[in-house]
Every structure is written in C-alpha cells, then in structure tokens.
Design a protein around this motif. Structure first.
Motif, PDB file in Angstrom:
ATOM      1  N   GLN A  11     -68.594 -80.949  34.385  1.00 35.49           N
ATOM      2  CA  GLN A  11     -67.193 -81.350  34.302  1.00 35.49           C
ATOM      3  C   GLN A  11     -67.023 -82.842  34.554  1.00 35.49           C
ATOM      4  O   GLN A  11     -66.227 -83.506  33.889  1.00 35.49           O
ATOM      5  N   LEU A  12     -67.784 -83.368  35.498  1.00 36.37           N
ATOM      6  CA  LEU A  12     -67.714 -84.794  35.800  1.00 36.37           C
ATOM      7  C   LEU A  12     -68.090 -85.611  34.561  1.00 36.37           C
ATOM      8  O   LEU A  12     -67.379 -86.555  34.187  1.00 36.37           O
ATOM      9  N   VAL A  13     -69.199 -85.245  33.933  1.00 38.38           N
ATOM     10  CA  VAL A  13     -69.668 -85.964  32.747  1.00 38.38           C
ATOM     11  C   VAL A  13     -68.643 -85.864  31.616  1.00 38.38           C
ATOM     12  O   VAL A  13     -68.309 -86.857  30.957  1.00 38.38           O
ATOM     13  N   GLU A  14     -68.121 -84.670  31.396  1.00 41.40           N
ATOM     14  CA  GLU A  14     -67.166 -84.452  30.306  1.00 41.40           C
ATOM     15  C   GLU A  14     -65.866 -85.216  30.533  1.00 41.40           C
ATOM     16  O   GLU A  14     -65.339 -85.866  29.615  1.00 41.40           O
ATOM     17  N   GLU A  15     -65.336 -85.169  31.757  1.00 38.29           N
ATOM     18  CA  GLU A  15     -64.071 -85.838  32.055  1.00 38.29           C
ATOM     19  C   GLU A  15     -64.191 -87.351  31.980  1.00 38.29           C
ATOM     20  O   GLU A  15     -63.284 -88.046  31.533  1.00 38.29           O
TER      21      GLU A  15
ATOM     22  N   LEU B 241     -61.017 -88.971  33.583  1.00 40.12           N
ATOM     23  CA  LEU B 241     -61.425 -89.176  34.969  1.00 40.12           C
ATOM     24  C   LEU B 241     -61.846 -90.628  35.166  1.00 40.12           C
ATOM     25  O   LEU B 241     -62.610 -91.167  34.356  1.00 40.12           O
ATOM     26  N   HIS B 242     -61.341 -91.241  36.223  1.00 38.72           N
ATOM     27  CA  HIS B 242     -61.718 -92.606  36.577  1.00 38.72           C
ATOM     28  C   HIS B 242     -62.184 -92.598  38.031  1.00 38.72           C
ATOM     29  O   HIS B 242     -61.493 -92.065  38.907  1.00 38.72           O
ATOM     30  N   LEU B 243     -63.348 -93.185  38.270  1.00 43.83           N
ATOM     31  CA  LEU B 243     -63.905 -93.234  39.613  1.00 43.83           C
ATOM     32  C   LEU B 243     -63.627 -94.587  40.260  1.00 43.83           C
ATOM     33  O   LEU B 243     -63.150 -95.519  39.610  1.00 43.83           O
ATOM     34  N   SER B 244     -63.935 -94.681  41.538  1.00 40.45           N
ATOM     35  CA  SER B 244     -63.801 -95.953  42.241  1.00 40.45           C
ATOM     36  C   SER B 244     -64.764 -96.974  41.656  1.00 40.45           C
ATOM     37  O   SER B 244     -65.726 -96.636  40.956  1.00 40.45           O
ATOM     38  N   SER B 245     -64.526 -98.243  41.950  1.00 39.01           N
ATOM     39  CA  SER B 245     -65.360 -99.326  41.455  1.00 39.01           C
ATOM     40  C   SER B 245     -66.815 -99.134  41.878  1.00 39.01           C
ATOM     41  O   SER B 245     -67.092 -98.634  42.972  1.00 39.01           O
ATOM     42  N   PRO B 246     -67.773 -99.549  41.042  1.00 37.11           N
ATOM     43  CA  PRO B 246     -69.187 -99.514  41.429  1.00 37.11           C
ATOM     44  C   PRO B 246     -69.493-100.333  42.678  1.00 37.11           C
ATOM     45  O   PRO B 246     -70.556-100.175  43.265  1.00 37.11           O
ATOM     46  N   VAL B 247     -68.577-101.213  43.091  1.00 35.96           N
ATOM     47  CA  VAL B 247     -68.756-101.962  44.330  1.00 35.96           C
ATOM     48  C   VAL B 247     -68.692-101.052  45.543  1.00 35.96           C
ATOM     49  O   VAL B 247     -69.320-101.302  46.571  1.00 35.96           O
ATOM     50  N   SER B 248     -67.963 -99.956  45.438  1.00 35.68           N
ATOM     51  CA  SER B 248     -67.653 -99.129  46.602  1.00 35.68           C
ATOM     52  C   SER B 248     -68.754 -98.136  46.934  1.00 35.68           C
ATOM     53  O   SER B 248     -69.520 -97.689  46.070  1.00 35.68           O
ATOM     54  N   ILE B 249     -68.819 -97.753  48.189  1.00 43.69           N
ATOM     55  CA  ILE B 249     -69.762 -96.716  48.621  1.00 43.69           C
ATOM     56  C   ILE B 249     -69.363 -95.362  48.038  1.00 43.69           C
ATOM     57  O   ILE B 249     -70.215 -94.488  47.849  1.00 43.69           O
TER      58      ILE B 249
END
Length: 320
Positions: A278-282, A288-296
C-alpha cells in the motif's frame, strides 16, 4: 534498549569521527583568543534569521578566516564549535546581515537549515545545525529565570551567567527530548497526519518526553494519546538533533498489541496502517506524501520498508 542497525547516520547527526568539541577548552580564554587569531581557523557565518552563508553553487558552506569577520567578532563573541582536521571551527552571528555590507565572496548566498540538510555535505550540515542550536538558545535566553537580571555569555558561547553578583546562576543550552516512532503490526506500519498538513501527507508519530518519564513509556503514551493504539515492545533506532528550535529526536520502532485505531479530539486528523504494498502504491499514485528525507521520520520508514521487503524508499516513485 537494544539499538537497531542503521545503514547511515541521520542528517545533522554526522560531524564525523575526527571532530572534537574540545569542551575543556571553552573557558580557556588565552587558547580561544589564539585560535581566533590563527589563520588556520575557519568560521561559518549565520544571519539574524538563522541562515548560513553558502557558496554561489549552494553546495558548501562559505568558510571565512576570523580576520575576514573581525568587525562582527568585535561586536559579539564567536561561538567555538570544536576542532577538525587540525583547525578550530567557529560560528559568527551577524545581527542583521540582510542590510549589512557583504563580507563574503561575490555570488555567495544564504541557506536555511532544512535545505542545508539536503544539499550540503554531512559534516557541514551538522556543523550548521550545531551553530544554529546555540544561536537560538542565546536568542531565547536573555534574562536569568532565577532573578530576571540580564545574562552574559561565557565559555565561548556555551554558557550564560547571571550578571547579578548575588545570584550568579549559570545556564546551559536547552535540549528538549522528543520521541518519534514507527509502529508495526503484522507487517503494516502506522502513520498519522495532522489537520494543517497538505493533503495526503502522513508521518510517523512523535511527541515530547514528559518529566519523570522513560523514553519507552513516552513512546507508549504518545501512540496511545494520538492514535489510541496500545504498544508493547519498544526498540531504540537512532537519534537526530533537530534545532528547530531545540529538540533532540529519539527514534524508535515498536510493535502494537492490536491494530484498532481510536483517534482522540485535538490530536491527529487521521491515522492509518500501511502495508509495504500500500505504501508503494500510494506513493506512486501521488496520494501519499512522506516527511522530508532530511527527517528521521523518513529514515524510520525507509529502514522499516527495507527490513520488510528489501526495497529502498529513495528509489520509489513519489517518495522524495
């Protein structure tokens, strides 16, 4: 707590093995003065908004010899950061660089910390975060909490002392501990979103550690408060300094005892379980938008996905 293996260090957390903060030297006025006078020493320059001066290509910090910033150094004590590669490193704070004459090279620019975390080398981004944390603490701590007298800077920028002789209390940089956790239940991870975020943005759950509370208990409390999910085993992952303004993010992975989500008023706008598929598909669909790659938070999700499927989050469409 048993630390999980992490392939790379978090952004802002990698000054390298050769960096020495030399804390024992901060009160050695003669030594610090000699380092400021040394042509081998170098400085980074932060403006009043907490931005650092970088080169024209925005690929590196703009390094200065202390002599180049003498006018600013005479106004305010430079912050001694430590030593690396046989030279001392300082941060110099400019009170109003936006209107000030340009001390730096033609074409140099200013950069915020979040952007620096994505564009600058790890050592430089970490040094910038270190300097900004000290700058923010000094800006927020002007008067003694004990007696309200003005504070004066000591220890090369690492201590503030009450100017009232009868008090004389010392104050040190503040760091607020916060947990951030990726919760797993039978191969799915728990992500939540706050109401003011952009549509589709989800992140791992996080919150500040309360007085008298262990880190593990903070993980369980925050997940229960925000999503109503009960958590069992908790495992330490890694940490990340987050001087926006003064946090230390302590990352964990945890296992839920059951999958039921019970949202509470005033906490999250939504919370969902995502399987790897689901993560990959979204992400690929742009839903689906995740936090910046800067973040933990991004690192926690990336490591969870790698353990579950062997996939690299950085390589997925829509992840970055």
């Amino acid at each position: 707590m048993r630390a999980a293996t992490a392939p790379v260090r978090n952004v802002f957390a990698d000054t390298g093995e050769g960096f020495d903060r030399c804390a024992e030297r901060r009160d050695d006025v003669d030594w610090i003065t000699a380092q400021i006078a040394s042509p081998d020493s170098r400085c980074i320059l932060l403006d009043d908004a907490g931005q650092a001066v970088v080169n024209a290509e925005r690929s590196h910090l703009q390094w200065f010899a202390p002599s180049q910033l003498q006018a600013l150094i005479e106004q305010q004590m430079p912050l001694f950061l430590g030593c690396a590669e046989g030279r001392s490193h300082f941060a110099v704070l400019g009170p109003a660089l936006a209107e000030a004459p340009l001390w730096w090279e033609p074409g140099s620019q200013r950069m915020g910390l979040r952007e620096a975390g994505q564009q600058l080398p790890a050592f430089e981004a970490s040094l910038f975060a270190y300097a900004k944390a000290l700058q923010q603490w000094q800006r927020d701590t002007r008067y003694c909490p004990q007696c309200a007298a003005p504070l004066k800077l000591q220890a090369s920028g690492h201590r503030l002392a009450c100017s009232r002789q009868a008090c004389g209390k010392s104050h040190f940089p503040r760091t607020d501990a916060a947990i951030i956790v990726i919760v797993d239940y039978q191969g799915a991870c728990l992500l939540g979103r706050q109401a003011h975020w952009e549509a589709g943005r989800y992140s791992t759950l996080a919150g500040f550690v309360e007085p008298g509370e262990s880190l593990e208990d903070a993980v369980r409390r925050e997940v229960a408060e925000e999503a109503g999910v009960l958590v069992g085993p908790v495992q330490y992952h890694s940490s990340q300094p987050w001087p926006m303004p003064a946090s230390l993010m302590l990352g964990f992975s945890a296992t839920a005892l059951d999958p039921q989500i019970r949202l509470r008023d005033g906490e999250l706008d939504d919370a969902r379980w995502f399987t790897p598929a689901q993560l990959v598909e979204e992400l690929a669909a742009g839903r689906l938008h995740l936090s910046s790659p800067v973040s933990i938070s991004y690192r926690l999700i990336a490591d969870w996905l790698r353990r579950r499927t062997g996939q690299e989050l950085d390589e997925l469409p829509g992840a970055r």
